[in-house]
Enzyme design. Structure first.
Site, PDB file in Angstrom:
ATOM      1  N   HIS A   7       0.841  -1.175  -0.067  1.00 25.70           N
ATOM      2  CA  HIS A   7      -0.033   0.134  -0.073  1.00 25.70           C
ATOM      3  C   HIS A   7       0.785   1.229   0.061  1.00 25.70           C
ATOM      4  O   HIS A   7       2.093   1.351   0.558  1.00 25.70           O
ATOM      5  CB  HIS A   7      -0.667  -0.154   1.430  1.00 25.70           C
ATOM      6  N   THR A  19       1.391   3.557   1.719  1.00 26.95           N
ATOM      7  CA  THR A  19       1.675   4.172   3.166  1.00 26.95           C
ATOM      8  C   THR A  19       2.981   3.125   3.766  1.00 26.95           C
ATOM      9  O   THR A  19       3.673   3.587   4.681  1.00 26.95           O
ATOM     10  CB  THR A  19       0.788   4.003   4.123  1.00 26.95           C
ATOM     11  N   LYS A  20       3.322   2.194   2.822  1.00 25.99           N
ATOM     12  CA  LYS A  20       4.475   1.264   3.166  1.00 25.99           C
ATOM     13  C   LYS A  20       5.820   1.657   2.745  1.00 25.99           C
ATOM     14  O   LYS A  20       5.830   2.651   1.965  1.00 25.99           O
ATOM     15  CB  LYS A  20       3.900  -0.013   2.632  1.00 25.99           C
ATOM     16  N   ASN A  21       6.542   0.970   3.080  1.00 29.50           N
ATOM     17  CA  ASN A  21       8.109   1.160   2.642  1.00 29.50           C
ATOM     18  C   ASN A  21       8.365   1.043   1.119  1.00 29.50           C
ATOM     19  O   ASN A  21       8.876   1.985   0.484  1.00 29.50           O
ATOM     20  CB  ASN A  21       9.248   0.358   3.431  1.00 29.50           C
ATOM     21  N   ILE A  45       6.258   0.365  -2.299  1.00 28.35           N
ATOM     22  CA  ILE A  45       4.816   0.610  -2.731  1.00 28.35           C
ATOM     23  C   ILE A  45       4.275   0.261  -3.992  1.00 28.35           C
ATOM     24  O   ILE A  45       5.280  -0.018  -5.121  1.00 28.35           O
ATOM     25  CB  ILE A  45       4.280   1.950  -2.381  1.00 28.35           C
TER      26      ILE A  45
END
Length: 371
Positions: free
Chosen positions: A183, A185-187, A189
């Site tokens: 997603h 918002t992850k490291n 993406i």
């Protein structure tokens, strides 16, 4: 305005997406999907990987693979995202919520055994903020009681656990199955996107069938069967090549991305020590057996009022800080369907945990000065 999150682009995403289109196969399980699978299997030693359209899908595949049925019980932390629970509720399971640790939002491993009953089918540890749960304790319980372990590693890419044997293992490689998120918002993406990791080889063949809508289509394209047909339940879990191409651009740069994010985390941690002590605020704890992968930086405030005051102060300076989960045991859905357990630590994190802005291009100094 400083947002809470800003997706980082390496510069190659559009190049690889265009290349995927030119290759003439964009429906999934093509060139870029295989490159991503190979990357994870070689870099982290995962037995088998399958990209999915989300971490939610990966968890739903895991629930199908372990044959969750009506009446089964699944233990997981209450302080987690709803997908962790939904995946198993959809198959008929009863969720048994575990409290968080006093020093970390992850599940309290010491309290798990008391939650195990004859109906328990699985434990789902969530590696909150990319920090490992004590997997030795969890795997020992799973072995003792013949349970499955599914790691919710949504936030835990490139993070590790060192067990009592001294061996450093990537998170997602320890349980029978694991789920990752890509997603935005992850490291690492791909907008939306996820991955199922199959560590127990007995699940590998069926996982591929479930992934391909319940058919043996992948085996057919490899020439292992002369035709493919409907052989099991499944769904459309695999992402398009466009998603995989975007992800590949990120994976090529994982070392740089991780280096920058961990540097941000360490700067927050080192420079907020005195401020946190003065204001009775707790900074993140990383147990000795775990590593920090720079996924997020959070504060644990002394009260919900203090948290709101910090949010308001930062907002007045055009900086967006946000809280995180409302514990699932206190949710409307759970209150309607179950007895509400008393989970004091989980409630504390729901009320007091605050996440500061965190992304690749962030200027940490601006946030620290604003606090």
């Amino acid at each position: 305005m400083i947002p809470f999150n800003k997706p980082y682009l390496t510069g190659k995403e559009i190049v690889y997406i265009e290349d995927a289109v030119k290759k003439g196969k964009i429906s999934g399980n093509g060139y870029y999907t295989q490159r991503c699978h190979d990357f994870f299997e070689k870099k982290y030693g995962f037995n088998k990987c399958l990209l999915t359209t989300s971490c939610t899908d990966a968890l739903e595949m895991a629930a199908i693979l372990i044959n969750i049925k009506e009446g089964d019980e699944v233990i997981m932390p209450s302080f987690t995202f709803v997908s962790t629970a939904n995946a198993f509720v959809l198959r008929g399971a009863k969720i048994v919520f575990a409290d968080s640790r006093s020093d970390h939002p992850g599940m309290d491993e010491e309290k798990l055994e008391a939650l195990i009953t004859a109906k328990t089918k699985a434990i789902v540890p969530v590696h909150y903020a990319g920090v490992a749960c004590d997997m030795d304790k969890i795997m020992s319980l799973a072995h003792q009681y013949n349970l499955f372990v599914i790691e919710d590693a949504a936030q835990a890419i490139d993070s590790f656990y060192t067990g009592k044997d001294g061996i450093r293992k990537p998170l997602g490689s320890i349980g029978h199955l694991a789920a990752f998120s890509f997603h935005e918002t992850k490291n690492i993406i791909s907008g939306e996107g996820g991955m199922l990791v199959i560590n127990d080889k007995s699940f590998a063949q069926r996982a591929e069938i479930i992934w391909e809508k319940g058919t043996n289509r992948s085996a057919f394209f490899r020439g292992e069967v002369d035709k493919y047909s409907w052989v099991d339940i499944g769904s459309s879990f695999l992402p398009s090549e466009i998603v995989a191409a975007f992800l590949w651009a990120q994976l090529e740069n994982i070392e740089d991305i991780q280096k920058v994010r961990i540097s941000h985390w360490e700067k927050y941690y080192n420079e907020l020590q005195d401020w946190a002590l003065k204001n009775e605020i707790t900074l993140p704890v990383v147990p000795s057996y775990a590593t920090n992968n720079g996924h997020m930086f959070y504060l644990v405030c002394k009260s919900i009022e203090q948290r709101q005051a910090i949010i308001d102060k930062l907002k007045s300076k055009d900086i967006l800080a946000v809280f995180h989960y409302i514990s699932l045991h206190s949710s409307v859905f759970n209150k309607t369907n179950n007895i509400i357990p008393e989970l004091n630590q989980s409630d504390k994190y729901s009320d007091c945990l605050l996440r500061l802005p965190f992304f690749y291009e962030l200027n940490i100094r601006e946030i620290i000065e604003a606090l």
